[in-house]
Design an enzyme around this catalytic site. Sequence first.
Site, PDB file in Angstrom:
ATOM      1  N   SER A   1       0.799  -1.223   0.000  1.00 42.32           N
ATOM      2  CA  SER A   1       0.000   0.000   0.000  1.00 42.32           C
ATOM      3  C   SER A   1       0.829   1.270   0.000  1.00 42.32           C
ATOM      4  O   SER A   1       0.311   2.339  -0.350  1.00 42.32           O
ATOM      5  CB  SER A   1      -0.935   0.011   1.220  1.00 42.32           C
ATOM      6  OG  SER A   1      -1.878  -1.023   1.133  1.00 42.32           O
TER       7      SER A   1
ATOM      8  N   PHE B   1      -9.745   9.652  16.531  1.00 41.23           N
ATOM      9  CA  PHE B   1     -10.821   9.017  17.283  1.00 41.23           C
ATOM     10  C   PHE B   1     -10.451   7.673  17.908  1.00 41.23           C
ATOM     11  O   PHE B   1     -11.253   7.103  18.641  1.00 41.23           O
ATOM     12  CB  PHE B   1     -12.047   8.874  16.375  1.00 41.23           C
ATOM     13  CG  PHE B   1     -12.490  10.193  15.804  1.00 41.23           C
ATOM     14  CD1 PHE B   1     -13.185  11.104  16.588  1.00 41.23           C
ATOM     15  CD2 PHE B   1     -12.163  10.548  14.510  1.00 41.23           C
ATOM     16  CE1 PHE B   1     -13.577  12.336  16.082  1.00 41.23           C
ATOM     17  CE2 PHE B   1     -12.542  11.783  13.986  1.00 41.23           C
ATOM     18  CZ  PHE B   1     -13.251  12.673  14.775  1.00 41.23           C
TER      19      PHE B   1
ATOM     20  N   HIS C   1      -6.921  -9.139   5.149  1.00 46.90           N
ATOM     21  CA  HIS C   1      -5.699  -9.716   5.711  1.00 46.90           C
ATOM     22  C   HIS C   1      -6.022 -10.696   6.841  1.00 46.90           C
ATOM     23  O   HIS C   1      -5.324 -11.699   7.028  1.00 46.90           O
ATOM     24  CB  HIS C   1      -4.785  -8.614   6.261  1.00 46.90           C
ATOM     25  CG  HIS C   1      -3.944  -7.951   5.224  1.00 46.90           C
ATOM     26  ND1 HIS C   1      -3.150  -8.648   4.336  1.00 46.90           N
ATOM     27  CD2 HIS C   1      -3.757  -6.629   4.926  1.00 46.90           C
ATOM     28  CE1 HIS C   1      -2.519  -7.801   3.540  1.00 46.90           C
ATOM     29  NE2 HIS C   1      -2.863  -6.574   3.878  1.00 46.90           N
TER      30      HIS C   1
ATOM     31  N   HIS D   1      -0.937   6.036   8.483  1.00 47.70           N
ATOM     32  CA  HIS D   1      -0.860   4.774   7.745  1.00 47.70           C
ATOM     33  C   HIS D   1      -0.421   5.040   6.310  1.00 47.70           C
ATOM     34  O   HIS D   1      -0.319   6.187   5.875  1.00 47.70           O
ATOM     35  CB  HIS D   1      -2.200   4.050   7.803  1.00 47.70           C
ATOM     36  CG  HIS D   1      -2.069   2.559   7.758  1.00 47.70           C
ATOM     37  ND1 HIS D   1      -2.367   1.834   6.624  1.00 47.70           N
ATOM     38  CD2 HIS D   1      -1.668   1.660   8.688  1.00 47.70           C
ATOM     39  CE1 HIS D   1      -2.170   0.542   6.863  1.00 47.70           C
ATOM     40  NE2 HIS D   1      -1.732   0.411   8.109  1.00 47.70           N
TER      41      HIS D   1
ATOM     42  N   HIS E   1      -1.929  -9.639  -0.438  1.00 42.53           N
ATOM     43  CA  HIS E   1      -2.511  -8.860  -1.531  1.00 42.53           C
ATOM     44  C   HIS E   1      -2.596  -9.700  -2.796  1.00 42.53           C
ATOM     45  O   HIS E   1      -1.919 -10.723  -2.924  1.00 42.53           O
ATOM     46  CB  HIS E   1      -1.651  -7.626  -1.815  1.00 42.53           C
ATOM     47  CG  HIS E   1      -1.596  -6.664  -0.681  1.00 42.53           C
ATOM     48  ND1 HIS E   1      -0.690  -5.620  -0.620  1.00 42.53           N
ATOM     49  CD2 HIS E   1      -2.346  -6.566   0.451  1.00 42.53           C
ATOM     50  CE1 HIS E   1      -0.889  -4.930   0.485  1.00 42.53           C
ATOM     51  NE2 HIS E   1      -1.877  -5.494   1.156  1.00 42.53           N
TER      52      HIS E   1
END
Length: 518
Positions: free
Chosen positions: A108, A288, A339, A169, A452
């Site tokens: 990613s 959050f 995943h 991320h 993936h």
Amino acid sequence: MKALLVLLLAQLCSASLVPEREKDPEYWRRQAQETLRNALRLQRLNQNVAKNLILFLGDGMGVSTVTAARILKGQLHGQGEESLLEMDKFPFVALAKTYNTNAQVPDSAGTATAYLCGVKANEGTLGVSAGVTRDRCNTTKGQEVTSILRWAKEAGKAVGIVTTTRVTHATPSAAYAHSANRDWYSDGEMPPDALQGGCKDIARQLVENIPEIEVILGGGRKYMYPKNVSDVEYPHEEKQRGTRLDGRNLVQAWWEAKPRGKVAEYVWHRRGLLALNLSRVDFLLGLFEPGDMMYELDRNNDTDPSLSEMVSVAIRMLQKNPRGFFLLVEGGRIDHGHHEGKAKQALHEAVELDRAIGLATRLTSTQDTLSVVTADHSHVFTFGGYTPRGNPIFGLAPMQSDVDRKPFTSILYGNGPGYKIVAGERENVSAVDFAHADYQAQSAVPLRQETHGGEDVAVFARGPMAHLLHGVHEQNYIPHAMAYAACIGSNRGHCNAAARPATPLLLPFLGLLLLLLC
């Protein structure tokens, strides 16, 4: 032979599931003609300048995930295979090739660098060229590449990031950070040589690299606070405590970096987010959860906003800028569900992303807003087994294996944690709750984490210059096409006119014909 009889029986039973209207050939002919009329209307291209850009990224949302999510959405609303996702309504569709410069099946971080920065990169690296080797801090200098978020900010637009993962991320961080390792969330995750080499952790780059990002919403609180500082929501949970070694409070640093006279608000609770008077807020940071946000199926509706709610707030905040905006929206936990082999979690995440797409559609106009929906990569997720029409998407195939005589679910993974052997044989799924949210679908190869997939992913586009996304593209083409549509970035030679009027496809040819006749 017995398997064939089971299949024929299933087909006979499914005949009653065929809607009455679909038995009439005229239904399909009328539907095709309506689709044809809509396609012909697309000859009048929308060549307006895109004031606003929205990039929706479904992390791990390969084509099989899109199809399964469509069926799930339909079944949640009393429909099924014939239903439409919001992204299905986008008129232009392309395929993107997802490989990283050093990986056939990508990760990613390398893909985020491609679709945000317009440059393909090595797996595991963020916002840098392929000249950077993963983990090698000393290869980074001079190899930084900038993102479409920065291009938009430099053009005077408002910019925002919304994600269901931590804001540090892989996907969101490629918009603002340059790192030899995607996992350097805070300095607490960095090796000594990287710190000594002067490389910055991703959370620090979030605060320092582009300090005037108007909206940042997602998870990742713990990377902003000093090591062992208790979390505001989970004060007694050690794993949720701060991770920073430099002792800095980056939330405070974020607030202090804002221009004088501007109002910056930090929230960590859904109630605080929804109570804001957005007309009086210039900058918004919402974190959050200490790490990633909860799966939508597990989300505490009292404390955590949904992706749709965050997108609604972000768009209303960004729309205040008369020059327009760029917004990155990530449905990041589709990937995590896959995943973990938890297809139900993954697909409900995809449905929530689609809900956010629909909401954004209602809050904007296709005349001035280019919306693009895509994925960074796929997963080894599939569904099949000759299931009849209307079969529950998380249900069993209508047949047993003709090898081990056991039933199997329609959804399966090529590899992952769902591989289970019981008494020397494949687990009998009829003895488990395969409809549970955390059920791990069976896989062919045992792995702790499913991997993936390497196939192309879909790109859906709607709005000004959406027709530039067509055919099969390298993934790094996406931000270049979006920037061209908005007249931002380096390619602005076509932007002399204030706007490009929408013109029929044949108009240039008619003009040439008139010149020849004269």
